[in-house]
Design a protein around this motif. Structure first.
Motif, mmCIF file in Angstrom:
data_model
loop_
_atom_site.group_PDB
_atom_site.id
_atom_site.type_symbol
_atom_site.label_atom_id
_atom_site.label_comp_id
_atom_site.label_asym_id
_atom_site.label_seq_id
_atom_site.Cartn_x
_atom_site.Cartn_y
_atom_site.Cartn_z
ATOM 1 N N UNK A 101 21.203 -30.127 -0.358
ATOM 2 C CA UNK A 101 21.902 -28.877 -0.100
ATOM 3 C C UNK A 101 20.984 -27.686 -0.348
ATOM 4 N N UNK A 102 21.223 -26.566 0.315
ATOM 5 C CA UNK A 102 20.451 -25.358 0.026
ATOM 6 C C UNK A 102 20.653 -24.945 -1.427
ATOM 7 N N UNK A 103 19.694 -24.247 -2.005
ATOM 8 C CA UNK A 103 19.828 -23.810 -3.398
ATOM 9 C C UNK A 103 20.921 -22.757 -3.529
ATOM 10 N N UNK A 104 21.248 -22.434 -4.756
ATOM 11 C CA UNK A 104 22.243 -21.406 -5.006
ATOM 12 C C UNK A 104 22.546 -21.322 -6.475
ATOM 13 N N UNK A 105 23.332 -20.338 -6.881
ATOM 14 C CA UNK A 105 23.680 -20.206 -8.299
ATOM 15 C C UNK A 105 24.485 -21.410 -8.772
ATOM 16 N N UNK A 106 24.271 -21.816 -9.997
ATOM 17 C CA UNK A 106 24.961 -22.982 -10.549
ATOM 18 C C UNK A 106 26.457 -22.700 -10.663
ATOM 19 N N UNK A 107 27.290 -23.559 -10.065
ATOM 20 C CA UNK A 107 28.735 -23.322 -10.131
ATOM 21 C C UNK A 107 29.341 -23.863 -11.410
ATOM 22 N N UNK A 149 18.872 -19.104 3.186
ATOM 23 C CA UNK A 149 19.892 -20.148 3.311
ATOM 24 C C UNK A 149 20.252 -20.598 1.898
ATOM 25 N N UNK A 150 21.482 -20.356 1.489
ATOM 26 C CA UNK A 150 21.846 -20.735 0.121
ATOM 27 C C UNK A 150 23.302 -21.190 0.073
ATOM 28 N N UNK A 151 23.633 -21.858 -1.019
ATOM 29 C CA UNK A 151 24.968 -22.419 -1.214
ATOM 30 C C UNK A 151 25.701 -21.626 -2.280
ATOM 31 N N UNK A 152 26.960 -21.314 -1.999
ATOM 32 C CA UNK A 152 27.801 -20.646 -2.985
ATOM 33 C C UNK A 152 29.134 -21.372 -3.013
ATOM 34 N N UNK A 153 29.730 -21.463 -4.186
ATOM 35 C CA UNK A 153 31.012 -22.140 -4.326
ATOM 36 C C UNK A 153 32.113 -21.112 -4.538
ATOM 37 N N UNK A 154 33.049 -21.065 -3.600
ATOM 38 C CA UNK A 154 34.243 -20.221 -3.730
ATOM 39 C C UNK A 154 35.328 -21.095 -4.342
ATOM 40 N N UNK A 188 34.350 -9.092 -6.291
ATOM 41 C CA UNK A 188 35.461 -9.185 -5.344
ATOM 42 C C UNK A 188 35.677 -7.879 -4.582
ATOM 43 N N UNK A 189 35.173 -6.767 -5.136
ATOM 44 C CA UNK A 189 35.312 -5.486 -4.445
ATOM 45 C C UNK A 189 34.228 -5.289 -3.395
ATOM 46 N N UNK A 190 33.177 -6.076 -3.468
ATOM 47 C CA UNK A 190 32.086 -5.939 -2.502
ATOM 48 C C UNK A 190 31.343 -7.265 -2.385
ATOM 49 N N UNK A 191 31.957 -8.187 -1.648
ATOM 50 C CA UNK A 191 31.363 -9.508 -1.456
ATOM 51 C C UNK A 191 30.007 -9.386 -0.766
ATOM 52 N N UNK A 224 24.066 -10.312 -0.691
ATOM 53 C CA UNK A 224 22.718 -9.744 -0.539
ATOM 54 C C UNK A 224 21.881 -10.070 -1.773
ATOM 55 N N UNK A 225 22.448 -9.878 -2.962
ATOM 56 C CA UNK A 225 21.720 -10.165 -4.205
ATOM 57 C C UNK A 225 21.348 -11.647 -4.291
ATOM 58 N N UNK A 226 22.263 -12.515 -3.910
ATOM 59 C CA UNK A 226 21.964 -13.950 -3.957
ATOM 60 C C UNK A 226 20.854 -14.315 -2.986
ATOM 61 N N UNK A 227 20.852 -13.709 -1.807
ATOM 62 C CA UNK A 227 19.813 -14.024 -0.821
ATOM 63 C C UNK A 227 18.439 -13.588 -1.319
ATOM 64 N N UNK A 228 18.399 -12.534 -2.111
ATOM 65 C CA UNK A 228 17.131 -12.069 -2.673
ATOM 66 C C UNK A 228 16.566 -13.064 -3.677
#
Length: 494
Positions: free
Chosen positions: A33-39, A68-73, A51-54, A59-63
């Motif tokens: 899977x693409x990298x991303x912040x640890x869920x 290409x990155x993974x995020x868990x909603x 939540x007020x500005x997804x 943008x911060x995560x892509x930096x």
């Protein structure tokens, strides 16, 4: 303590109870899977998302994690694609693999995968093919729809003259004009601007979009199973949709009673005829639920996207009044003041065309794009995306890509002009998305925006109620859509 805080507290309590059961999440183990912040278990990346500005959060995560990155909603895994190159590789170069439709829990729960926008697989293909064919039969891409838009633009001009030089909020005046175009195709008639039912419908659409971009809706999208059971304002959007659907059902019933199968007059009539043709097919996708939801999709999208672009564009042009003046000069040279603009004029109006494109790029009405999903296990840029993985094609990152646009944070029509001042297309211009799921009303929207903008600027000068430099162009809400600020202005006849 407000309801939102109570909801979050309840979520944390649930997490504490279930933490031991879910620790060491199995989902994703062994996959490339693409990298991303640890869920966190259950919560996913809740605390990394504003939540007020997804948009700002992504943008911060892509930096940090790349394009290409993974995020868990919550429990839902989502892969985010950033930049023109990456989005193009997915939607165009691997169009079939990325042709699935992801879901937006706060918006799509009432559709149950019915309707042309939220359908999957063969259902989507057949409904899209039918809808495109029908829209074209009733004028989309033809001279007849241009004449209809010209007439509606003249009605809008008369409505603005009726403001008598007083400041007014353009939200519903503009919305009714735009909505009448898709109404004429879907329902077979336009509505008078003072029609109370029509005005209510447009208010419901505007409110639906606003609610979908609130922090409460973002919380619902992350934890739909829990938020569905908690009362609060996050249910307001669904109530708006149900009211719109009730109107559509009422309209369908009326048209069924007067239908002449040999001479269908609009989209609903054509769908009813198709339903009758396939009534013996138990597996047919042409049934009442599909008709209701497809009509809702077309009516909703055909009203909100263009009307939001127009009213946001008016605000932008008041802020950059010198650019508006240059557009008006070009209108005067090419069209004059006595005839209506036509699409044939666009080829001779490169600056106006560039300004309209730049407005769309700059305001970025749908910064997250419509959600996609991969329809099979898919290799992409060295990663393996499992079948069904939800995809965010982050169109904000495309429209702000410095490889495609110079000074992308600034409003600059020269992004769409070459050295000779001629209009030039940009591959990174994707307000309607791209690939197999590109907006099926794109050609209609392009005609509407050119004819409405040029007609309004031909007849009026827009004047804000404050000095132009004090105008704030920041959206009042950012989520599924960018919601323009509320404002009033003067329409000064020219």
């Amino acid at each position: 303590m407000d309801l939102l805080s109570v909801s979050v507290l309840l979520l944390l309590c649930v997490c504490c109870i279930l933490l031991a059961l879910t620790w060491g999440r199995k989902e994703g183990r062994g996959l490339r899977l693409p990298p991303g912040p640890t869920p966190l278990p259950i919560l996913g990346n809740f605390f990394q998302l504003d939540r007020k500005d997804i948009v700002k959060s992504l943008v911060k995560m892509s930096e940090v994690y790349g394009p290409v990155f993974t995020v868990y909603l919550g429990l839902r895994r989502v892969v985010v694609l950033c930049s023109y190159k990456v989005v193009k590789e997915a939607l165009v170069d691997q169009a079939e693999e990325f042709s699935g439709r992801g879901q937006i829990p706060s918006f799509s729960k009432e559709f149950n995968e019915h309707g042309v926008v939220f359908a999957h697989g063969d259902r989507w293909r057949l409904l899209r093919r039918f809808s495109l064919s029908t829209l074209r039969n009733f004028g989309m891409g033809k001279r007849s729809i241009e004449e209809r838009i010209q007439e509606e633009a003249r009605c809008l001009v008369e409505e603005l003259h009726g403001t008598e030089g007083k400041p007014f909020d353009p939200t519903f005046i503009v919305s009714r004009a735009v909505s009448n175009i898709i109404c004429s195709i879907v329902f077979g008639n336009r509505f008078e601007y003072n029609d109370k039912k029509f005005l209510r419908l447009n208010k419901l659409i505007t409110e639906r979009v606003r609610v979908t971009s609130t922090p409460q809706a973002a919380l619902y999208n992350i934890f739909p199973e829990i938020m569905e059971k908690i009362p609060g304002t996050h249910h307001a959007g669904s109530r708006c949709s149900q009211a719109i659907i009730s109107f559509i059902r009422e309209r369908i019933k009326m048209q069924q009673a007067s239908l002449d199968p040999s001479a269908p007059q609009n989209y609903i009539d054509c769908f009813l005829v198709k339903m009758e043709e396939e009534k013996g097919n138990a597996c047919s996708y042409f049934h009442m639920d599909s008709l209701v939801m497809s009509t809702h999709n077309l009516f909703f999208a055909g009203t909100e996207t263009v009307s939001t672009t127009l009213r946001y564009g008016i605000l932008v042009l008041m802020k950059y009044h010198e650019i508006a003046a240059k557009v008006q000069d070009e209108i005067g040279r090419v069209i004059g003041s006595h005839r209506s603009p036509t699409m044939a004029d666009r080829g001779q109006m490169p600056y106006t065309d560039a300004v309209i494109h730049e407005i769309q790029r700059f305001i970025d009405v749908a910064p997250l794009g419509a959600p996609h999903a991969v329809i099979r296990d898919t290799n992409f840029r060295g990663y393996l995306l499992p079948k069904g993985t939800n995809i965010i094609t982050f169109l904000y990152s495309v429209h702000k890509d410095p490889t495609q646009f110079k000074n992308p944070e600034m409003f600059d029509p020269t992004n769409f002009l070459d050295e000779k001042g001629e209009f030039r297309r940009r591959d990174g211009f994707m307000p309607f998305s791209a690939g197999k799921r590109v907006c099926l009303g794109e050609s209609l929207a392009r005609v509407e925006m050119f004819l409405f903008f040029t007609t309004l600027l031909q007849r009026f000068t827009f004047q804000p109620t404050c000095p132009p430099e004090q105008l704030d162009l920041s959206p009042i809400a950012t989520g599924i859509g960018n919601i323009p600020p509320l404002y009033k202005f003067y329409a000064i006849p020219r």
